[in-house]
Design an enzyme around this catalytic site. Structure first.
Site, short mmCIF file in Angstrom:
data_model
loop_
_atom_site.label_atom_id
_atom_site.label_comp_id
_atom_site.label_asym_id
_atom_site.label_seq_id
_atom_site.Cartn_x
_atom_site.Cartn_y
_atom_site.Cartn_z
N GLY A 1 0.86 -1.19 0.00
CA GLY A 1 0.00 0.00 0.00
C GLY A 1 0.90 1.23 0.00
CE1 TYR B 1 -4.67 10.13 17.82
CE2 TYR B 1 -4.87 10.90 20.07
CZ TYR B 1 -5.10 11.07 18.72
OH TYR B 1 -5.74 12.20 18.28
CG HIS C 1 -6.57 6.80 18.18
ND1 HIS C 1 -5.70 5.82 17.76
CD2 HIS C 1 -7.02 7.39 17.04
CE1 HIS C 1 -5.64 5.83 16.43
NE2 HIS C 1 -6.44 6.75 15.98
C1 BG6 Z 1 -7.27 8.07 12.74
C2 BG6 Z 1 -8.73 8.09 12.37
O1 BG6 Z 1 -6.93 6.85 13.32
O2 BG6 Z 1 -7.00 9.11 13.67
C3 BG6 Z 1 -9.09 9.45 11.80
O3 BG6 Z 1 -9.00 7.07 11.43
C4 BG6 Z 1 -8.69 10.56 12.73
O4 BG6 Z 1 -10.50 9.52 11.54
C5 BG6 Z 1 -7.25 10.41 13.16
O5 BG6 Z 1 -8.88 11.78 12.06
C6 BG6 Z 1 -6.86 11.41 14.23
O6 BG6 Z 1 -5.48 11.36 14.43
P1 BG6 Z 1 -4.67 12.68 14.79
O7 BG6 Z 1 -3.27 12.18 14.95
O8 BG6 Z 1 -4.84 13.63 13.65
O9 BG6 Z 1 -5.27 13.19 16.05
#
Ligand code: BG6
Length: 795
Positions: A40, A213, A275
């Site tokens: 990918g 996260y 997360h």
């Molecule tokens: C991703 C989700 O895992 O995390 C997204 O699929 C979301 O929908 C994103 O926008 C948020 O991550 P970050 O690092 O931008 O807070």
């Protein structure tokens, strides 16, 4: 002149890079070759983060003794995808610490080390496997390992893992690491299935399930921060000091362009199950004695998962931005009648069943199309100082610790500790204290009211995690057990929300306070209820405001009927009157309560509205019990405990669960559990006559755990008996008809449209306890009252 030096440098680099394997490591001892394959490799994630992350890895490790080669894999043929890949690679930027010259050199090398490969069929993977091994042989380099990053939809994982296992395993002694992006499944059973399928091709230590996260600097600092500041935190990290914990991810973007994914997942599966849940476990788990001991970290995380209280739809407030449905219709080619129930916003309240955190709400919230992009976890402490005058003095202000992941007003990752709490210790050279601030406020406090810590160098989460994968560090990845524990926690809520209508919100600043939600005991509701009323009126116009409580006769006994809410209010009030009378007359109130779902609303009403109920003089007994441990969710006692007993102040000695578990076994006749309960009743309840027995009635006419066909008479004079239910769990313990009919008052609560047929039928049948056990309820000298709501009565 500069150009000449520059050209010479590039030339040198070009000479040094042969068939894609850098020789820069020549000076250092050779540690072997690492092949990286991003499956990918021209997709969105790879373009946005992965190549950048691998470039940083390369730039940092190029002099460490390892050599590298990089492959972007995809379904498209080489001639189409190669230019796309190289456009992406040209865009990568160097780590800040590299000089301009060094940056150009390293980037040039990186580009030479990368190539695109079509990876579609088993033959493609075989060819890749052969290529990797052949290259090593030709170069005479020892292999260190192979890293496959699967940045593809989860449905393709099992198949790709199988192909890697069949044809791309590294040479002996080298490692294989396969990185998997979320989503790992859709619910508990699909996650379990995926886990089994992957387990057929890969060993657990070869799989790296990524949650980016955990690579965010502030998130990975949570445990070290707790440890470094334990002398301050040990005293206050508990329910006595913490008001609540909030874990929040607000986004301004919509889901446009990824609806085919989002429609299947929604906000809870997309970011909350993973997360935000990971952040919650880091904040609440017991601190491991060794933070880098992966097993200990995992073990402590799992303890939190097993202590989380089960969620149902009352624990969540969900919403959907208004334009979402049209986006679904368009991207998924649905008709105009199609209506999606997928939530794009959720506010969820979680409780942890550990003495340390009992009663302390943990709020997880996330949504698309909100007013700002920001992510944080806030620990709000109780402030027991009552300020009389100078409200702006520091001790009157909120006491909080904020783990600020980034964006928002602050714009950089930080840990903020309000100055009225303590000055945090900083024992990590990779972090520094910020003392000069721009004029901003964070969560209600001006930044100058906080001690602010921030990383010395900001690093991207994916780059951090890629480095960990390369180092074989598993502590910041999701183990199979962790994953299944998380899904087993979230699945019941997801199921219970499946047919719930989310509140529609316009998006952005226009949301106003529409999405504010509040805590009502263990329940969460939107704070602005007026909107809901408008919607209900609009939909049904039920005219509930004009309710009346109706009194009448049913099966020649007294009946009270009303809409369900008012019926519960009335029943709770009747119970309180009965309790007060009993306490006045004989000093105590003996109440026997049954299981099932109908009394839940009553329990909640009693817990939240009847503060003057004489609980201290009330004895609570069980009408019946399932033969399961009392801690199981199936147990009637557990339900009663969760919805009522734990919320009221009563003596433990006055609570009388049925002894279904004795001698480490369940409901065995020889253990005489039924007799034991009977003798407890005889000893404590005057003439074994309960003041109030609350019953329900099942679709088959059963009441308590007395089922049609049970030999009700066989129990003769006994007050308690073992019985058999046609439904699982089959074995039960129950009060007998004799015990119930000796009571001074018996209330039978019947609610819901689904009981209408039964109510109609029962109104016609004669007393026939064998077929309709409920008809055997005829208090000898007491009073029977039916509490039937309008739905059950009128259909
Ligand atoms: C991703 C989700 O895992 O995390 C997204 O699929 C979301 O929908 C994103 O926008 C948020 O991550 P970050 O690092 O931008 O807070």
């Amino acid at each position: 002149m500069w150009k000449v030096v520059w050209a010479a440098l590039l030339l040198l680099a070009t000479v040094c890079v042969q068939r894609g394997y850098t020789k820069e490591a020549k000076g250092a001892q050779s540690l072997g070759h690492v092949s990286v394959v991003i499956v990918g490799g021209t997709g969105d994630l790879a373009k946005k983060y992965l190549w950048q992350g691998f470039f940083h890895l390369y730039a940092n490790q190029v002099s460490s003794g390892y050599s590298f080669s990089f492959y972007g894999g995809g379904l498209s043929p080489n001639d189409k995808a190669t230019p796309i890949l190289f456009d992406v690679l040209k865009g990568v930027v160097c780590p800040r610490e590299l000089s301009v010259e060094r940056c150009a050199l390293v980037k040039e090398q990186f580009l030479r080390l990368a190539e695109y490969r079509q990876l579609n069929t088993s033959e493609d993977y075989q060819a890749l496997g052969t290529h990797l091994t052949e290259q090593l042989r030709q170069e005479g380099i020892v292999e260190a390992g192979r890293l496959f990053y699967l940045s593809v939809p989860a449905f393709a994982y099992a198949d790709i893992a199988e192909k890697i296992n069949n044809s791309c395993r590294p040479t002996d002694g080298a490692w294989l690491r396969v990185v998997l992006e979320k989503p790992f499944g859709h619910d508990f059973s699909s996650a379990q299935l995926l886990s089994t399928q992957l387990g057929a091709s890969l060993k657990d230590n070869e799989m790296y399930r990524i949650d980016h996260y955990l690579g965010k600097q502030v998130v990975s600092k949570i445990l070290p921060f707790r440890r470094e500041n334990s002398k301050h935190l040990d005293l206050i990290w508990n329910k006595h000091h913490i008001e609540r914990v909030e874990i929040v991810l607000k986004e301004t973007l919509d889901a446009k362009g990824r609806i085919s994914f989002y429609e299947q997942y929604g906000v809870i599966r997309d970011v909350i199950q993973n997360h935000l849940t990971e952040v919650m476990t880091l904040l609440t788990m017991e601190l491991p004695s060794n933070l880098s001991n992966t097993n200990e970290v995992l073990k402590n995380k799992l303890k939190i998962f097993s202590a989380l209280q089960r969620l149902d739809r009352n624990c969540a407030a969900i919403g959907q931005y208004q334009a979402y449905n049209a986006e679904v219709q368009e991207e998924l080619s649905k008709t105009r009648e199609h209506f999606s129930l997928t939530p794009t916003f959720a506010g969820i309240m979680v409780h942890i069943d550990l003495a340390q955190y009992e009663g302390m709400p943990v709020i997880l919230t996330s949504g698309k199309m909100l007013d700002e992009r920001v992510g944080y976890a806030r620990i709000l402490f109780k402030n027991d100082i009552f300020c009389i005058q100078s409200y702006s003095s520091v001790h009157c202000k909120p006491k909080q610790i904020v783990f600020y992941f980034g964006h928002g007003t602050l714009q950089y990752p930080a840990i903020l500790v309000s100055k009225n709490l303590f000055k945090p210790d900083l024992m990590d050279t990779e972090w520094k204290e910020v003392t000069e601030h721009k004029d901003v406020s964070v969560l209600g406090l001006p930044i100058s009211d906080y001690y602010v810590l921030t990383p010395t160098v900001e690093r991207e989460a994916y780059a951090e995690l890629i480095l960990h994968i390369f180092q074989g560090r598993k502590d910041s990845f999701i183990s199979a057990e962790n994953l299944l524990a998380s899904w087993s926690f979230w699945t019941p809520l997801l199921q219970s929300l499946a047919d719930t209508f989310p509140r529609l919100y316009p998006g952005g600043a226009d949301n106003g306070n529409m999405l504010d939600f509040k805590q009502l005991g263990r329940k969460v509701t939107f704070a602005n209820e007026a909107l809901v009323m408008v919607t209900q009126d609009h939909i049904g116009g039920s005219g509930r405001e004009s309710f009346q409580v109706m009194q009448g006769k049913y099966r020649s006994a007294d009946m009270v009927s009303a809409w369900s809410k008012e019926l519960i209010v009335r029943l709770a009030a009747d119970l309180q009157v009965a309790a007060e009378n009993a306490v006045r007359e004989c000093g105590r109130f003996h109440l026997a309560l049954s299981g099932g779902s109908s009394p839940l609303a009553l329990f909640q009403r009693l817990a939240r509205h009847h503060y003057s109920f004489p609980w201290r003089d009330t004895h609570v007994w069980m009408v019946d019990e399932r033969c399961v441990p009392l801690t199981e969710l199936d147990s009637n006692f557990r339900t009663l405990h969760d919805h009522l007993l734990q919320h009221v102040k009563m003596s433990y000695f006055n609570i009388h669960p049925m002894p279904v578990q004795m001698n480490q076994r369940l409901c065995v006749e020889e253990d005489s559990g039924a007799l034991l309960y009977e003798s407890e009743i005889t000893q404590l309840v005057n003439a074994s006559s309960f003041h109030f027995v609350l019953l329900g009635v099942g679709y088959d006419g059963h009441t308590a755990s007395l089922f049609p066909g049970s030999k009700l008479d066989a129990s003769g004079n006994s007050l308690v008996a073992f019985t058999e239910s046609p439904a699982k769990p089959h074995q039960r313990m129950s009060l007998t008809l004799k015990a119930i009919n000796q009571a001074q008052k018996v209330g039978v609560l019947v609610m819901g449209k689904s009981k209408h047929e039964l109510v109609t039928q029962l109104s016609r049948v004669k007393d026939n306890p064998k077929h309709w056990p409920i008809t055997g309820i005829r208090p000898t000298s007491g009073r029977l009252v039916w509490y039937i709501d309008y739905d059950a009565l009128l259909g």
